[in-house]
Design a protein around this motif. Structure first.
Motif, PDB file in Angstrom:
ATOM      1  N   THR A 117       0.800  -1.223   0.000  1.00  0.00           N
ATOM      2  CA  THR A 117       0.000   0.000   0.000  1.00  0.00           C
ATOM      3  C   THR A 117       0.832   1.272   0.000  1.00  0.00           C
ATOM      4  N   LEU A 118       2.113   1.186   0.407  1.00  0.00           N
ATOM      5  CA  LEU A 118       2.931   2.394   0.473  1.00  0.00           C
ATOM      6  C   LEU A 118       3.349   2.852  -0.922  1.00  0.00           C
ATOM      7  N   PRO A 119       3.453   4.154  -1.137  1.00  0.00           N
ATOM      8  CA  PRO A 119       3.888   4.678  -2.444  1.00  0.00           C
ATOM      9  C   PRO A 119       5.386   4.487  -2.639  1.00  0.00           C
ATOM     10  N   GLU A 120       5.833   4.602  -3.886  1.00  0.00           N
ATOM     11  CA  GLU A 120       7.229   4.348  -4.223  1.00  0.00           C
ATOM     12  C   GLU A 120       8.168   5.451  -3.748  1.00  0.00           C
ATOM     13  N   TYR A 121       7.639   6.622  -3.397  1.00  0.00           N
ATOM     14  CA  TYR A 121       8.524   7.684  -2.922  1.00  0.00           C
ATOM     15  C   TYR A 121       8.843   7.536  -1.432  1.00  0.00           C
ATOM     16  N   VAL A 122       8.412   6.443  -0.834  1.00  0.00           N
ATOM     17  CA  VAL A 122       8.778   6.117   0.539  1.00  0.00           C
ATOM     18  C   VAL A 122       9.958   5.145   0.513  1.00  0.00           C
ATOM     19  N   THR A 123      10.976   5.444   1.285  1.00  0.00           N
ATOM     20  CA  THR A 123      12.113   4.536   1.446  1.00  0.00           C
ATOM     21  C   THR A 123      11.976   3.815   2.777  1.00  0.00           C
ATOM     22  N   LEU A 124      12.183   2.515   2.742  1.00  0.00           N
ATOM     23  CA  LEU A 124      12.019   1.699   3.942  1.00  0.00           C
ATOM     24  C   LEU A 124      13.329   1.045   4.344  1.00  0.00           C
TER      25      LEU A 124
ATOM     26  N   TRP B 140      19.453  -6.841  -6.222  1.00  0.00           N
ATOM     27  CA  TRP B 140      20.010  -5.778  -5.378  1.00  0.00           C
ATOM     28  C   TRP B 140      20.464  -4.573  -6.189  1.00  0.00           C
ATOM     29  N   SER B 141      21.092  -4.797  -7.320  1.00  0.00           N
ATOM     30  CA  SER B 141      21.556  -3.663  -8.119  1.00  0.00           C
ATOM     31  C   SER B 141      20.662  -3.443  -9.334  1.00  0.00           C
ATOM     32  N   ASN B 142      19.534  -4.099  -9.366  1.00  0.00           N
ATOM     33  CA  ASN B 142      18.620  -3.976 -10.488  1.00  0.00           C
ATOM     34  C   ASN B 142      18.001  -2.578 -10.511  1.00  0.00           C
ATOM     35  N   ALA B 143      17.979  -1.954 -11.671  1.00  0.00           N
ATOM     36  CA  ALA B 143      17.498  -0.575 -11.766  1.00  0.00           C
ATOM     37  C   ALA B 143      16.032  -0.461 -11.363  1.00  0.00           C
ATOM     38  N   GLU B 144      15.269  -1.518 -11.606  1.00  0.00           N
ATOM     39  CA  GLU B 144      13.844  -1.457 -11.299  1.00  0.00           C
ATOM     40  C   GLU B 144      13.593  -1.622  -9.811  1.00  0.00           C
ATOM     41  N   PHE B 145      14.437  -2.414  -9.146  1.00  0.00           N
ATOM     42  CA  PHE B 145      14.247  -2.678  -7.724  1.00  0.00           C
ATOM     43  C   PHE B 145      15.553  -2.421  -6.963  1.00  0.00           C
ATOM     44  N   PRO B 146      16.028  -1.178  -6.918  1.00  0.00           N
ATOM     45  CA  PRO B 146      17.300  -0.907  -6.235  1.00  0.00           C
ATOM     46  C   PRO B 146      17.177  -1.136  -4.730  1.00  0.00           C
ATOM     47  N   LEU B 147      18.178  -1.779  -4.178  1.00  0.00           N
ATOM     48  CA  LEU B 147      18.159  -2.112  -2.762  1.00  0.00           C
ATOM     49  C   LEU B 147      19.586  -2.062  -2.234  1.00  0.00           C
ATOM     50  N   THR B 148      19.759  -1.561  -1.031  1.00  0.00           N
ATOM     51  CA  THR B 148      21.074  -1.446  -0.411  1.00  0.00           C
ATOM     52  C   THR B 148      21.178  -2.414   0.767  1.00  0.00           C
TER      53      THR B 148
ATOM     54  N   ILE C 270      19.931  -6.356   7.157  1.00  0.00           N
ATOM     55  CA  ILE C 270      19.114  -5.150   7.117  1.00  0.00           C
ATOM     56  C   ILE C 270      19.339  -4.475   5.778  1.00  0.00           C
ATOM     57  N   VAL C 271      18.249  -4.115   5.131  1.00  0.00           N
ATOM     58  CA  VAL C 271      18.323  -3.528   3.799  1.00  0.00           C
ATOM     59  C   VAL C 271      17.514  -2.239   3.761  1.00  0.00           C
ATOM     60  N   THR C 272      17.815  -1.414   2.770  1.00  0.00           N
ATOM     61  CA  THR C 272      17.074  -0.183   2.543  1.00  0.00           C
ATOM     62  C   THR C 272      16.642  -0.132   1.090  1.00  0.00           C
ATOM     63  N   GLY C 273      15.374   0.187   0.868  1.00  0.00           N
ATOM     64  CA  GLY C 273      14.885   0.259  -0.501  1.00  0.00           C
ATOM     65  C   GLY C 273      13.418   0.657  -0.547  1.00  0.00           C
TER      66      GLY C 273
ATOM     67  N   ASN D 117       9.867  -7.565  -3.808  1.00  0.00           N
ATOM     68  CA  ASN D 117      10.527  -8.405  -4.796  1.00  0.00           C
ATOM     69  C   ASN D 117      11.407  -9.465  -4.135  1.00  0.00           C
ATOM     70  N   LEU D 118      12.017  -9.139  -3.001  1.00  0.00           N
ATOM     71  CA  LEU D 118      12.810 -10.129  -2.275  1.00  0.00           C
ATOM     72  C   LEU D 118      11.955 -11.326  -1.878  1.00  0.00           C
ATOM     73  N   LEU D 119      10.743 -11.043  -1.452  1.00  0.00           N
ATOM     74  CA  LEU D 119       9.829 -12.116  -1.067  1.00  0.00           C
ATOM     75  C   LEU D 119       9.349 -12.885  -2.299  1.00  0.00           C
ATOM     76  N   ASP D 120       9.012 -12.162  -3.352  1.00  0.00           N
ATOM     77  CA  ASP D 120       8.499 -12.805  -4.557  1.00  0.00           C
ATOM     78  C   ASP D 120       9.538 -13.734  -5.187  1.00  0.00           C
ATOM     79  N   GLN D 121      10.810 -13.349  -5.105  1.00  0.00           N
ATOM     80  CA  GLN D 121      11.884 -14.148  -5.693  1.00  0.00           C
ATOM     81  C   GLN D 121      12.348 -15.273  -4.776  1.00  0.00           C
ATOM     82  N   GLY D 122      11.815 -15.320  -3.562  1.00  0.00           N
ATOM     83  CA  GLY D 122      12.217 -16.361  -2.625  1.00  0.00           C
ATOM     84  C   GLY D 122      13.566 -16.120  -1.982  1.00  0.00           C
ATOM     85  N   ILE D 123      14.122 -14.910  -2.141  1.00  0.00           N
ATOM     86  CA  ILE D 123      15.403 -14.585  -1.517  1.00  0.00           C
ATOM     87  C   ILE D 123      15.233 -14.403  -0.016  1.00  0.00           C
ATOM     88  N   ALA D 124      14.124 -13.777   0.379  1.00  0.00           N
ATOM     89  CA  ALA D 124      13.788 -13.600   1.790  1.00  0.00           C
ATOM     90  C   ALA D 124      12.514 -14.375   2.096  1.00  0.00           C
TER      91      ALA D 124
END
Length: 269
Positions: free
Chosen positions: A101-108, A132-140, A239-242, A249-256
């Motif tokens: 439900t959160l908008p994309e301009y929110v960083t978590l 992690w370095s994917n332009a569509e789903f950037p994550l740190t 701990i990640v930020t994105g 996407n981490l959940l959808d890909q089964g990474i987390a």
């Protein structure tokens, strides 16, 4: 006054190690010393939050070689802020609903656990590869939790880990404790492994020599080091930020397999 003899260097190194091991996503940027009496000092530390433009100050005391941390240090103790344990179903469900439900301009900032422990080569691969370095789903990757005992996560005495990026300036300490500062990023994960082991070894040696004594005992560091020497440096989560989509996407890909939101802020860039 910002100097109190040979102890200053030890305190700076000890606090760098302690902050990285036990205060996820925090970096020590400097400290001020106030002499309050014979072998008694009050220390004010400047702490930087790695993913946000936030700075704050924490107080500690050096009394006859023993470093006593003020209460503020324990507010970020990973026993309280990290959800690397069995999560209550309703908590995880609430966080999953937020992601949708959160908008994309929110960083978590969020803590995630892996279905199976990952070695440091796999952690490195996550950093360089999808998503992690994917332009569509950037994550740190901010902080990597390391399994240091056979205890269940629910009962782990004190979780520990390390910052994925280490900006410290090597002042010669790397000659004694390899990769303590400015460690490299070999794809085989060996730099990450050595960095974590050096943090533990330095902390253990500090307790043994009496240079700086924490409430964490020498046996804690020795036992953790012996465990990772035998079993390898393995991570059960980080701990990640994105963005909300990146975390989903981490959940959808089964990474987390589990996720808990720790913080969030508006991305105004």
């Amino acid at each position: 006054d910002t100097s109190f003899g040979d102890s200053e260097f030890d305190v700076k190194l000890a606090m760098d190690a302690y902050t990285e091991l036990f205060l996820p996503c925090k970096t020590l940027s400097g400290f001020h010393v106030h002499d309050t009496g014979f072998a008694d000092y009050e220390l004010t530390f400047s702490i930087h939050d790695r993913s946000k433009p936030d700075w704050y100050h924490l107080t500690a005391y050096l009394r006859k070689g023993e470093l006593l941390l003020g209460e503020g240090f324990y507010e970020d103790d990973p026993r309280w802020v990290l959800p690397f344990r069995e999560m209550e179903d309703f908590v995880e469900a609430e966080d999953l609903n937020l992601l949708k439900t959160l908008p994309e301009y929110v960083t978590l900032r969020a803590a995630v656990t892996f279905p199976e422990d990952m070695d440091m080569a796999q952690i490195f691969g996550l950093w360089t590869g999808y998503p992690w370095s994917n332009a569509e789903f950037p994550l740190t990757i901010d902080w990597v939790a390391v399994r240091h005992s056979d205890e269940d996560l629910d009962k782990m005495q004190l979780p520990c880990g390390f910052n994925f990026a280490n900006p410290g300036l090597d002042t010669g300490i790397n000659q004694v404790y390899p990769q303590f500062y400015n460690w490299g990023l070999n794809p085989d994960g060996s730099d990450l492994e050595q960095h974590f082991k050096s943090l533990l070894q330095f902390s253990s040696d500090g307790c043994r020599s009496g240079r700086v004594v924490f409430s964490t005992s020498q046996s804690y560091y020795d036992n953790a080091l012996a465990y990772v020497e035998e079993n390898g440096v393995m991570s059960y989560g980080c701990i990640v930020t994105g963005s909300p989509d990146a975390l989903q996407n981490l959940l959808d890909q089964g990474i987390a397999d589990q996720i808990r939101i720790l913080d969030g802020w508006l991305d105004v860039s």
